[in-house]
Write a protein that holds these residues in place. Structure first.
Motif, mmCIF file in Angstrom:
data_model
loop_
_atom_site.group_PDB
_atom_site.id
_atom_site.type_symbol
_atom_site.label_atom_id
_atom_site.label_comp_id
_atom_site.label_asym_id
_atom_site.label_seq_id
_atom_site.Cartn_x
_atom_site.Cartn_y
_atom_site.Cartn_z
ATOM 1 N N ARG A 206 67.136 55.594 26.543
ATOM 2 C CA ARG A 206 65.928 56.145 26.597
ATOM 3 C C ARG A 206 65.052 55.464 27.606
ATOM 4 N NH1 ARG A 206 66.258 56.044 21.085
ATOM 5 N NH2 ARG A 206 64.366 54.957 21.037
ATOM 6 N N PRO A 207 64.233 55.909 28.355
ATOM 7 C CA PRO A 207 63.204 55.310 28.850
ATOM 8 C C PRO A 207 62.096 54.476 28.005
ATOM 9 C CG PRO A 207 62.678 57.796 29.084
ATOM 10 C CD PRO A 207 63.981 57.404 28.381
ATOM 11 N N ILE A 208 61.491 53.550 28.590
ATOM 12 C CA ILE A 208 60.655 52.792 27.731
ATOM 13 C C ILE A 208 59.237 53.116 28.252
ATOM 14 C CG2 ILE A 208 62.071 50.830 26.887
ATOM 15 C CD1 ILE A 208 60.737 49.266 28.769
ATOM 16 N N ASN A 212 49.688 51.194 31.376
ATOM 17 C CA ASN A 212 48.947 50.312 32.163
ATOM 18 C C ASN A 212 49.700 49.918 33.595
ATOM 19 O OD1 ASN A 212 46.174 49.806 33.179
ATOM 20 N ND2 ASN A 212 46.465 47.571 32.553
ATOM 21 N N GLY A 213 50.752 50.584 33.930
ATOM 22 C CA GLY A 213 51.482 50.375 34.896
ATOM 23 C C GLY A 213 52.285 49.031 34.788
ATOM 24 N N GLY A 214 52.208 48.472 33.484
ATOM 25 C CA GLY A 214 52.804 47.312 33.187
ATOM 26 C C GLY A 214 52.033 45.985 33.470
ATOM 27 N N ASN A 215 50.662 46.246 33.751
ATOM 28 C CA ASN A 215 49.672 45.197 33.952
ATOM 29 C C ASN A 215 49.015 44.899 32.541
ATOM 30 O OD1 ASN A 215 48.163 43.544 35.326
ATOM 31 N ND2 ASN A 215 46.435 44.994 35.742
ATOM 32 N N VAL A 276 65.003 51.495 31.626
ATOM 33 C CA VAL A 276 64.463 52.747 32.338
ATOM 34 C C VAL A 276 63.061 52.818 31.996
ATOM 35 C CG1 VAL A 276 64.620 55.020 32.842
ATOM 36 C CG2 VAL A 276 66.517 54.057 32.460
ATOM 37 N N MET A 277 62.098 52.666 32.978
ATOM 38 C CA MET A 277 60.707 52.331 32.716
ATOM 39 C C MET A 277 59.963 53.708 33.088
ATOM 40 S SD MET A 277 59.976 48.396 33.632
ATOM 41 C CE MET A 277 61.212 46.960 33.448
ATOM 42 N N GLN A 278 59.079 54.032 32.236
ATOM 43 C CA GLN A 278 58.241 55.208 32.409
ATOM 44 C C GLN A 278 56.922 54.686 32.348
ATOM 45 O OE1 GLN A 278 59.205 58.712 30.102
ATOM 46 N NE2 GLN A 278 56.845 58.902 29.358
ATOM 47 N N MET A 279 56.279 54.433 33.733
ATOM 48 C CA MET A 279 54.842 53.959 33.790
ATOM 49 C C MET A 279 54.025 54.832 33.456
ATOM 50 S SD MET A 279 55.501 50.878 34.749
ATOM 51 C CE MET A 279 56.780 49.711 35.256
ATOM 52 N N GLU A 280 52.961 54.646 32.478
ATOM 53 C CA GLU A 280 51.973 55.345 32.167
ATOM 54 C C GLU A 280 50.538 54.458 32.014
ATOM 55 O OE1 GLU A 280 52.423 57.329 28.303
ATOM 56 O OE2 GLU A 280 54.483 57.356 28.665
ATOM 57 N N PRO A 281 49.376 55.503 31.870
ATOM 58 C CA PRO A 281 48.063 54.694 32.169
ATOM 59 C C PRO A 281 47.902 53.991 30.893
ATOM 60 C CG PRO A 281 47.978 56.904 31.539
ATOM 61 C CD PRO A 281 49.405 56.718 32.034
#
Length: 327
Positions: A206-208, A212-215, A276-281
């Motif tokens: 599954r995507p993680i 904050n875009g990983g920041n 699998v990375m799901q970038m979120e705010p």
């Protein structure tokens, strides 16, 4: 000596109870075994304790005044309290604020009232959190920093716990120490925390969710180091401050802020699988960075974290595999 450990079936609570038993203490554990996450995990943690004849368990809610009064005779033997029971989770607190007030605020009051009636009590140690620092931009976070701008209900409820404990130390001379934990992880960890969430998602393809875009940076702290700090605090009752009040607060962290993407990379390496990375705010109530100043903890408690994430995360992954029958 009998040590009361609340949240004894919880992540940190079960580790603390086990450490106390291993050094020969009588431990009275209490936990309501709620369904915030899988009860089976709480039962498995508890099973590691219940075969020890010096462990005694009560299933119940710390905010239940009638229950705490009912077990009053058992509490007369208590010499130390390690209060770790709480409703945790920053994001969950935004949607379920009443739960946090009921458990973290009322529960603190009920236990402090009980502490007043413990004739042998020497020290009341309780868990706080790095979340009380809110959007503090000064790094590292110091116990001398102001913490009156929480950005989540969870943080506000834990700050309320600190204030209540100071009040009871002032009014009723209860020696009390609050411990601000910084992102604790390790074997038997909570399923809603990053190490478990990421590992479980990667294993199952599954995507993680990466906020904050990983920041993001966190002072990730291995559970064995936290346990050492808790026991060190318990063994050192708070001395009077300049006003004669026996209350103090410490940071317990790894004293090292790590990039979230590095944290994920170590989990990937330990699993031998890519995420699998799901970038979120950024999520409401969250903060971009945490970092513990532990100079006071070092000086007063002899606290010295020993476990970097390069060692701690593979240990967690190994436990995860064993617990879920993947090895």
């Amino acid at each position: 000596m009998t040590i009361l450990v609340t949240g004894a079936a919880g992540f940190i609570g079960s580790h603390v109870a086990k450490a106390l038993l291993e050094r020969g203490e009588e431990v009275l554990g209490i936990d309501n075994m709620n369904s915030y996450y899988a009860i089976a995990l709480k039962q498995a943690r508890l099973a590691r304790l219940t075969d020890n004849q010096h462990f005694h368990f009560i299933k119940g809610d710390i905010a239940d005044r009638a229950l705490i009064e009912e077990i009053g005779d058992a509490l007369k033997e208590v010499t130390g309290v390690v209060h770790l029971a709480a409703q945790a989770g920053v994001r969950y607190s935004i949607e379920n604020p009443y739960t946090y007030v009921d458990t973290n605020v009322m529960g603190q009051v009920v236990l402090l009232e009980a502490a007043r009636r413990m004739p042998n009590l020497q020290h009341f140690v309780y868990a706080s959190t790095s979340s009380v620092y809110g959007n503090n931009t000064k790094l590292p976070f110091s116990v001398d920093d102001r913490v009156d701008t929480p950005v989540s209900v969870y943080a506000a409820s834990k700050k309320a716990g600190e204030m209540l404990s100071y009040c009871y130390a002032h009014l009723h001379r209860i020696p009390a120490t609050g411990l601000r934990f910084f992102t604790v992880y390790g074997p038997w960890g909570r399923p809603d925390m990053a190490a478990y969430l990421f590992t479980d998602a990667i294993v199952h393809g599954r995507p993680i969710r990466v906020f904050n875009g990983g920041n993001m940076r966190r002072d990730f702290t291995y559970v064995d180091d936290i346990v050492a700090g808790v026991l060190a605090a318990l063994d050192r009752p708070a001395p009077p401050d300049e006003s004669g009040v026996r209350h103090r607060v410490f940071n317990l962290g790894n004293n090292n802020t790590e990039e979230l993407m590095r944290y994920i990379a170590i989990i990937e390496e330990a699993l031998g699988q890519k995420a699998v990375m799901q970038m979120e705010p950024m999520q409401p109530g969250d903060v971009p960075a945490t970092y513990a100043d532990i100079e006071a903890s070092r000086r007063e408690l002899g606290f010295e974290p020993k476990t970097p994430i390069e060692i701690g995360l593979p240990r967690f992954v190994q436990w995860y595999k064993e617990y879920h029958g993947l090895v």
